[in-house]
Design a protein around this motif. Structure first.
Motif, PDB file in Angstrom:
ATOM      1  N   ARG A   1       0.854  -1.197   0.000  1.00  0.00           N
ATOM      2  CA  ARG A   1       0.000   0.000   0.000  1.00  0.00           C
ATOM      3  C   ARG A   1       0.887   1.242   0.000  1.00  0.00           C
ATOM      4  N   ASP A   2       0.407   2.274  -0.652  1.00  0.00           N
ATOM      5  CA  ASP A   2       1.125   3.557  -0.680  1.00  0.00           C
ATOM      6  C   ASP A   2       0.697   4.397   0.506  1.00  0.00           C
ATOM      7  N   THR A   3       1.647   5.139   1.061  1.00  0.00           N
ATOM      8  CA  THR A   3       1.381   5.949   2.256  1.00  0.00           C
ATOM      9  C   THR A   3       1.373   7.435   1.913  1.00  0.00           C
ATOM     10  N   PRO A   4       0.772   8.256   2.761  1.00  0.00           N
ATOM     11  CA  PRO A   4       0.787   9.704   2.549  1.00  0.00           C
ATOM     12  C   PRO A   4       2.179  10.319   2.683  1.00  0.00           C
TER      13      PRO A   4
ATOM     14  N   ALA B   1       5.357  18.179  -6.530  1.00  0.00           N
ATOM     15  CA  ALA B   1       4.008  18.561  -6.957  1.00  0.00           C
ATOM     16  C   ALA B   1       2.958  17.505  -6.623  1.00  0.00           C
ATOM     17  N   SER B   2       3.389  16.326  -6.168  1.00  0.00           N
ATOM     18  CA  SER B   2       2.437  15.258  -5.837  1.00  0.00           C
ATOM     19  C   SER B   2       1.745  15.556  -4.512  1.00  0.00           C
TER      20      SER B   2
ATOM     21  N   ASN C   1       2.038  16.984   1.193  1.00  0.00           N
ATOM     22  CA  ASN C   1       1.884  16.547   2.590  1.00  0.00           C
ATOM     23  C   ASN C   1       3.174  16.790   3.369  1.00  0.00           C
ATOM     24  N   LEU C   2       4.295  16.418   2.770  1.00  0.00           N
ATOM     25  CA  LEU C   2       5.580  16.592   3.449  1.00  0.00           C
ATOM     26  C   LEU C   2       5.944  18.072   3.592  1.00  0.00           C
ATOM     27  N   ALA C   3       5.706  18.855   2.553  1.00  0.00           N
ATOM     28  CA  ALA C   3       5.999  20.291   2.619  1.00  0.00           C
ATOM     29  C   ALA C   3       5.167  20.963   3.705  1.00  0.00           C
ATOM     30  N   ALA C   4       3.934  20.499   3.893  1.00  0.00           N
ATOM     31  CA  ALA C   4       3.049  21.097   4.898  1.00  0.00           C
ATOM     32  C   ALA C   4       3.587  20.923   6.313  1.00  0.00           C
ATOM     33  N   ILE C   5       4.428  19.934   6.528  1.00  0.00           N
ATOM     34  CA  ILE C   5       5.009  19.743   7.861  1.00  0.00           C
ATOM     35  C   ILE C   5       6.477  20.159   7.905  1.00  0.00           C
ATOM     36  N   GLY C   6       6.931  20.840   6.837  1.00  0.00           N
ATOM     37  CA  GLY C   6       8.276  21.411   6.841  1.00  0.00           C
ATOM     38  C   GLY C   6       9.360  20.540   6.234  1.00  0.00           C
TER      39      GLY C   6
END
Length: 178
Positions: free
Chosen positions: A122-125, A152-153, A158-163
């Protein structure tokens, strides 16, 4: 200034990508910075599953008592004899890195040895593809492969949103921090 820096050069895990190849099994002896100890009531069956299914190899053993298994550097498992094991897997898991090209063969190998041992992939966020395996000892083991990073994915956002942003690939700045 951030306390975090790119230190990928100390890890055996290759840079994620479609052509990423796993490192060779590591047969050197070193002081283990971390390892997992797993009790088993059937040492032979456990070693068989961990080697044929999960791709580990026997580094050394104390007959009837302990087998030290390894894959890559810093992926060490000690299987130790025990009178019994839990009847079901705990919620807690232990994860090992792999590369994307290993995911399908790992699933196939585990299912060949124990048909109902695998959940996923399964792919994760957080931009990995994970496979959960329940071993004969009822340990919950996750093999996780980083996917190529695309800022851009949805995972990149998701990762950018947490720094967490992509490292400057031109810098190997561990030397100034070591």
């Amino acid at each position: 200034m951030s306390d975090y820096y790119n230190a990928f050069e100390i890890s055996p895990v290759p840079t994620p990508g479609p052509d990423a190849t796993p490192p060779e099994p590591f047969r050197g002896i070193y002081g283990m910075p971390a390892f997992v100890t797993i009790p088993t009531s059937d040492l032979a069956a456990s070693v068989d599953f961990w080697t044929r299914g999960l791709g580990f190899f026997g580094l050394f053993s104390i007959p009837g008592q302990l087998v030290h298994l390894r894959r890559w550097a810093f992926q060490d498992v000690l299987l130790v004899t025990a009178d019994s094991v839990p009847e079901q897997a705990p919620a807690m898991s232990f994860s090992f890195s792999c590369v994307l090209s290993q995911v399908d063969s790992l699933v196939e190998a585990c299912r060949a040895v124990r048909p109902n041992s695998v959940d996923g992939p399964r792919d994760t966020p957080w931009n990995t593809r994970d496979v959960e395996v329940i071993t004969p000892e009822n340990a919950r083991i996750v093999f996780t492969a980083a996917k190529p990073f695309d800022p851009a994915s949805q995972e990149g956002r998701n990762l950018a949103a947490i720094g967490i942003t992509p490292p400057d690939l031109g810098r190997g700045d561990n030397e100034e921090h070591a």
